[in-house]
Motif scaffolding. Sequence first.
Motif, PDB file in Angstrom:
ATOM      1  N   GLY A  38      49.860  49.497  43.541  1.00 44.80           N
ATOM      2  CA  GLY A  38      50.532  50.476  44.348  1.00 44.80           C
ATOM      3  C   GLY A  38      49.714  51.649  45.165  1.00 44.80           C
ATOM      4  N   ARG A  39      50.051  52.298  46.020  1.00 40.89           N
ATOM      5  CA  ARG A  39      49.598  53.239  46.579  1.00 40.89           C
ATOM      6  C   ARG A  39      48.144  53.138  47.085  1.00 40.89           C
ATOM      7  N   GLY A  40      47.964  51.721  47.479  1.00 43.73           N
ATOM      8  CA  GLY A  40      46.507  51.399  47.638  1.00 43.73           C
ATOM      9  C   GLY A  40      45.596  51.193  46.856  1.00 43.73           C
ATOM     10  N   LYS A  41      45.874  51.279  45.460  1.00 39.53           N
ATOM     11  CA  LYS A  41      44.929  50.967  44.209  1.00 39.53           C
ATOM     12  C   LYS A  41      45.158  49.383  43.903  1.00 39.53           C
ATOM     13  N   VAL A  42      43.956  49.098  43.471  1.00 41.70           N
ATOM     14  CA  VAL A  42      43.704  47.704  43.171  1.00 41.70           C
ATOM     15  C   VAL A  42      42.975  47.710  41.827  1.00 41.70           C
ATOM     16  N   VAL A  43      43.397  46.517  41.147  1.00 44.21           N
ATOM     17  CA  VAL A  43      42.611  45.898  40.049  1.00 44.21           C
ATOM     18  C   VAL A  43      42.172  44.591  40.107  1.00 44.21           C
ATOM     19  N   TRP A  44      41.122  44.085  39.367  1.00 53.39           N
ATOM     20  CA  TRP A  44      40.828  42.633  39.548  1.00 53.39           C
ATOM     21  C   TRP A  44      41.963  41.884  39.181  1.00 53.39           C
ATOM     22  N   TYR A  45      42.324  40.821  39.917  1.00 53.57           N
ATOM     23  CA  TYR A  45      43.280  39.998  39.386  1.00 53.57           C
ATOM     24  C   TYR A  45      43.274  39.126  38.307  1.00 53.57           C
ATOM     25  N   GLU A  46      44.067  39.045  37.230  1.00 53.57           N
ATOM     26  CA  GLU A  46      43.899  38.600  35.999  1.00 53.57           C
ATOM     27  C   GLU A  46      45.309  37.744  35.781  1.00 53.57           C
ATOM     28  N   PRO A  47      45.575  36.476  36.445  1.00 50.95           N
ATOM     29  CA  PRO A  47      46.714  35.746  36.023  1.00 50.95           C
ATOM     30  C   PRO A  47      47.381  35.770  34.859  1.00 50.95           C
ATOM     31  N   GLU A  48      46.687  35.838  33.793  1.00 53.22           N
ATOM     32  CA  GLU A  48      47.338  36.088  32.331  1.00 53.22           C
ATOM     33  C   GLU A  48      47.908  37.273  32.212  1.00 53.22           C
ATOM     34  N   LYS A  49      47.654  38.158  33.005  1.00 49.99           N
ATOM     35  CA  LYS A  49      48.261  39.612  32.743  1.00 49.99           C
ATOM     36  C   LYS A  49      49.355  39.652  33.725  1.00 49.99           C
ATOM     37  N   GLN A  50      49.038  39.612  35.099  1.00 53.31           N
ATOM     38  CA  GLN A  50      49.765  39.879  36.069  1.00 53.31           C
ATOM     39  C   GLN A  50      50.582  38.427  36.770  1.00 53.31           C
ATOM     40  N   GLY A  51      50.502  37.418  36.166  1.00 53.78           N
ATOM     41  CA  GLY A  51      51.318  36.234  36.536  1.00 53.78           C
ATOM     42  C   GLY A  51      50.395  35.572  37.428  1.00 53.78           C
ATOM     43  N   VAL A  52      51.012  34.333  37.927  1.00 59.21           N
ATOM     44  CA  VAL A  52      50.451  33.620  39.062  1.00 59.21           C
ATOM     45  C   VAL A  52      51.210  33.705  40.147  1.00 59.21           C
ATOM     46  N   TRP A  53      50.592  34.201  41.375  1.00 62.00           N
ATOM     47  CA  TRP A  53      51.071  34.415  42.487  1.00 62.00           C
ATOM     48  C   TRP A  53      51.006  33.427  43.609  1.00 62.00           C
ATOM     49  N   GLU A  54      51.854  33.397  44.768  1.00 62.40           N
ATOM     50  CA  GLU A  54      51.603  32.124  45.551  1.00 62.40           C
ATOM     51  C   GLU A  54      52.005  32.887  46.848  1.00 62.40           C
TER      52      GLU A  54
END
Length: 222
Positions: A38-54
């Motif tokens: 949100g608001r232009g902030k990013v973190v490293w993508y971790e599927p086990e934490k943020q889910g699998v996106w498509e």
Amino acid sequence: MTCSIISGAVNHPSRIHYNENKRPRIADTEYDYLFNTGRGKVVWYEPEKQGVWEIAKATDGSLVVRLAEGVGENLGPAVEAAEPASDAYGVFALEAHLRDYLAKNLPKLPSHDGALVLYRTDDRDGVEFQTDVGPIDILATGNGDFYVFELKLARGPDSALGQILRYMGWVKKHLAGENNVFGVIVASDISEKLRYAATQVPHVRLMEYELKVDLHAVSLDT
């Protein structure tokens, strides 16, 4: 840098404008490495934490970014990408929502014949088009001319005029050549200062947007 962030963020709705993201697929490639918080902030993508996106096809055939259904730990129905809403942003929660909507529904401009289309290069389209003087919200063409769109979520300040003229100058020098370059400032409310200033710039147009929602009752029998 902004392009890399948008393109690589698995839950950013605007990533579909980049060539590597223009087909349906699960976000498990080298291009999927960030998660937008949100608001232009990013973190490293971790599927086990943020889910699998498509990246998936919606019912109307357009591409959408969403949480994949039935993949890994994603047990519920697919959820499309959405940013946190804020009252300060009025009708559209984030500028990206307004930008993506207008990119798919380019307006017909008064006194300009023909439909507009997104400007495209070999590797991307005209949404968040990067230049040496900053990113253009939407870059479109029509009848050989170029159209620079600058979007403001709420009230359009008079400072927007200097910003769009900077982009128009870059497009004229690097892309348009002998063709015309027009600027279009879009906001939900155009300030009086901006209206006065724009009277002295013939190639700049001002447009206000409205969002209308019609509700109708439904029942099990309808």
